[in-house]
Scaffold this motif. Structure first.
Motif, PDB file in Angstrom:
ATOM      1  N   UNK A 108       4.947   3.566   7.428  1.00 21.23           N
ATOM      2  CA  UNK A 108       6.333   3.953   7.129  1.00 21.23           C
ATOM      3  C   UNK A 108       7.319   3.098   7.921  1.00 21.23           C
ATOM      4  N   UNK A 109       8.545   3.036   7.409  1.00 24.56           N
ATOM      5  CA  UNK A 109       9.623   2.352   8.122  1.00 24.56           C
ATOM      6  C   UNK A 109       9.856   3.021   9.479  1.00 24.56           C
ATOM      7  N   UNK A 304      11.925  -7.420  -1.880  1.00 19.85           N
ATOM      8  CA  UNK A 304      10.973  -6.702  -2.741  1.00 19.85           C
ATOM      9  C   UNK A 304       9.603  -6.471  -2.106  1.00 19.85           C
ATOM     10  N   UNK A 305       9.077  -7.434  -1.374  1.00 19.69           N
ATOM     11  CA  UNK A 305       7.723  -7.263  -0.824  1.00 19.69           C
ATOM     12  C   UNK A 305       7.708  -6.119   0.190  1.00 19.69           C
ATOM     13  N   UNK A 306       8.659  -6.134   1.090  1.00 21.41           N
ATOM     14  CA  UNK A 306       8.672  -5.129   2.157  1.00 21.41           C
ATOM     15  C   UNK A 306       9.020  -3.747   1.603  1.00 21.41           C
ATOM     16  N   UNK A 307       9.934  -3.681   0.643  1.00 19.51           N
ATOM     17  CA  UNK A 307      10.253  -2.375   0.063  1.00 19.51           C
ATOM     18  C   UNK A 307       9.055  -1.785  -0.672  1.00 19.51           C
ATOM     19  N   UNK A 320       7.543   6.500  -5.758  1.00 21.04           N
ATOM     20  CA  UNK A 320       8.641   5.544  -5.951  1.00 21.04           C
ATOM     21  C   UNK A 320       8.330   4.239  -5.218  1.00 21.04           C
ATOM     22  N   UNK A 321       8.779   3.136  -5.749  1.00 15.02           N
ATOM     23  CA  UNK A 321       8.430   1.842  -5.165  1.00 15.02           C
ATOM     24  C   UNK A 321       9.578   1.152  -4.434  1.00 15.02           C
ATOM     25  N   UNK A 347       6.279  -3.871  10.129  1.00 17.77           N
ATOM     26  CA  UNK A 347       7.033  -3.562   8.918  1.00 17.77           C
ATOM     27  C   UNK A 347       6.350  -4.106   7.664  1.00 17.77           C
ATOM     28  N   UNK A 348       5.516  -5.122   7.839  1.00 17.72           N
ATOM     29  CA  UNK A 348       4.919  -5.804   6.682  1.00 17.72           C
ATOM     30  C   UNK A 348       3.756  -6.668   7.156  1.00 17.72           C
ATOM     31  N   UNK A 349       2.529  -6.314   6.764  1.00 21.34           N
ATOM     32  CA  UNK A 349       1.368  -7.015   7.330  1.00 21.34           C
ATOM     33  C   UNK A 349       1.036  -8.349   6.644  1.00 21.34           C
ATOM     34  N   UNK A 350       1.840  -8.739   5.634  1.00 16.06           N
ATOM     35  CA  UNK A 350       1.532  -9.971   4.893  1.00 16.06           C
ATOM     36  C   UNK A 350       2.721 -10.934   4.984  1.00 16.06           C
ATOM     37  N   UNK A 351       2.734 -11.887   4.061  1.00 16.89           N
ATOM     38  CA  UNK A 351       3.860 -12.806   3.973  1.00 16.89           C
ATOM     39  C   UNK A 351       3.563 -14.114   4.672  1.00 16.89           C
TER      40      UNK A 351
END
Ligand SMILES: [Zn+2]
Length: 466
Positions: A108-109, A304-307, A320-321, A347-351
């Motif tokens: 979660x955020x 978009x990726x992080x959301x 919901x996405x 916050x985001x494990x990729x990218x």
């Protein structure tokens, strides 16, 4: 993970490029384009597949072969796509690659914010700066030449912790300036007292580029937004706020941001990011709000990726996405870009700092796959974020600095299908990546940062307790 970079970064400021495809100009034609002294001088439609014997194929051309900096390099692109350098309008470079020490079990955020905030006093200035250098260079290797990054400003820990990130970022911005340009936006804390405001003003005087924040996380968002506008006006700085990054359709801080934007005469100087709440609202609620945002001169950025990763975590099915109403905001005439946000952090494990990948994720999330949509998405990572960053010297047109990426494909359809890794990046009179080159940043002033940051972050190291 080594990215091919040219070792010798000699200035080569005169280029003649043949058989260039410019999808943002005219896709039916090929172009011959000229760069002199690092600036575009000529963009001209040419005959199809022209052959000029003194031009070298890009596949065989190497900057190392040219010793005279005043020479004109004649290169045949053989129909490859050329785009202006990508603009990543929303990153968190200081947090990048912190996932190895800061986890997020719930995804979660809220937990990401909590865990990063608890860990940040332990990060040295050197570590923060190294992470920023590495993620910037990685983004550059995929074609990004301009970045706006938000900065952690953990005043709740201490003044020293908050200012440490600012100092690290200022040094990184300076070191990177000949290669990739950074804009720095510290994220102001909420519920500030007068002692807090003094520290914030100290940071604003240090030479940052604007003011950030996330007022929807505050208990008193209107007061926080008012304070941010007051400080922005006092220091004549633009504003860029995380706005309504939540699935709660009742969260509408953007309404108050729009109101203050009009009152302060700040149209065109305020950017609102995320806007996830709009994705949870009914059309009856969302569309008039979008209309008001557009009328107030707000600019927008979707992540978009992080959301997709962080939102919907409190839902059972249907989930919901979180990605905002990209198409409706675009159709309302607002400038809306797509950007990376976070890379390998809680916050985001990729990218990987590749805006083509982000635009593709945006395409899936917002149902944008028509041929017109793909061209809109290309604008969402180039001229639109350039407008968000207020870049004047940008684009492929005479008189403008040549900053561009060449991609190993011949159409936007091919680009989004193949996501070609082979790219050639040119900025500020230098070839910064040659697709065919095996060299890294060795022999340049930047090599130590690349290597140190690479050592610091091992993708294979398991999360502590994970
Ligand atoms: Zn963000």
């Amino acid at each position: 993970m080594m990215i091919g970079m040219v070792a010798a970064l000699a200035s080569l400021e005169n280029l003649e490029l043949l058989n260039v495809r410019l999808p943002m100009e005219d896709e039916a034609c090929l172009f011959q384009v000229s760069v002199r002294n690092g600036k575009w001088t000529r963009i001209q439609i040419q005959e199809a597949n022209a052959v000029q014997p003194d031009f070298t194929s890009l596949e065989h051309w190497s900057p190392g072969a040219t010793t005279d900096p005043s020479a004109i390099c004649q290169i045949d692109l053989e129909g490859k796509l050329l785009l202006p350098g990508f603009v990543d309008s929303h990153m968190h470079l200081d947090k990048s690659f912190s996932l190895t020490t800061v986890g997020n079990v719930t995804g979660t955020l809220e937990e990401a914010v909590r865990n990063y905030s608890a860990a940040s006093p332990g990060f040295s200035k050197f570590e923060i700066q190294s992470r920023m250098m590495r993620s910037s260079l990685q983004a550059l290797s995929f074609g990004t030449t301009h970045i706006r990054t938000h900065l952690d400003f953990n005043m709740r820990a201490s003044r020293e912790v908050a200012l440490r990130t600012i100092e690290a970022a200022l040094e990184a911005r300076q070191l990177l300036a000949p290669y990739v340009k950074l804009q720095l936006f510290p994220m102001l804390p909420y519920n500030m007292n007068s002692a807090d405001v003094e520290v914030v003003e100290e940071a604003l005087r240090m030479g940052v580029d604007g003011i950030g924040g996330a007022p929807h996380l505050s208990q008193t968002p209107k007061e926080d937004i008012d304070r941010i506008f007051g400080l922005a006006e006092k220091y004549n700085l633009p504003i860029d706020l995380h706005s309504d990054e939540t699935d709660n359709p009742l969260m509408r801080t953007v309404e108050h941001i729009a109101l203050r934007t009009r009152e302060y005469g700040y149209a065109g100087r305020v950017t609102v990011d995320h806007l996830c709440a709009l994705a949870s609202m009914t059309d009856e609620d969302a569309l008039p709000l979008i209309e008001r945002m557009a009328e107030s001169g707000l600019k927008a950025v979707s992540l978009p990726a992080v959301n997709l990763y962080l939102q919907g975590r409190h839902d059972s099915f249907p989930v919901r996405r979180g990605v905002t109403r990209l198409k409706q905001i675009w159709d309302a005439g607002m400038k809306i870009a797509v950007a990376s946000d976070n890379i390998h952090d809680p916050f985001h494990p990729f990218g990987r700092g590749d805006l083509v990948q982000i635009a593709l994720i945006g395409s899936y999330a917002a149902h944008m796959g028509s041929s017109a949509d793909l061209r809109t998405l290309l604008r969402m990572i180039t001229d639109v974020p350039a407008a968000v960053l207020d870049l004047e010297d940008y684009g492929v047109r005479p008189g403008v600095s040549a900053s561009f990426v060449i991609l190993d494909c011949e159409s936007p359809e091919e680009l989004f299908t193949l996501l070609p890794d082979r790219r050639w990046v040119y900025n500020q009179g230098k070839w910064l990546r040659m697709a065919a080159s095996k060299a890294s940043w060795q022999d340049t002033a930047l090599s130590k940062y690349w290597e140190q940051a690479s050592e610091m972050v091992s993708f294979l190291k398991p999360l502590e307790g994970g």
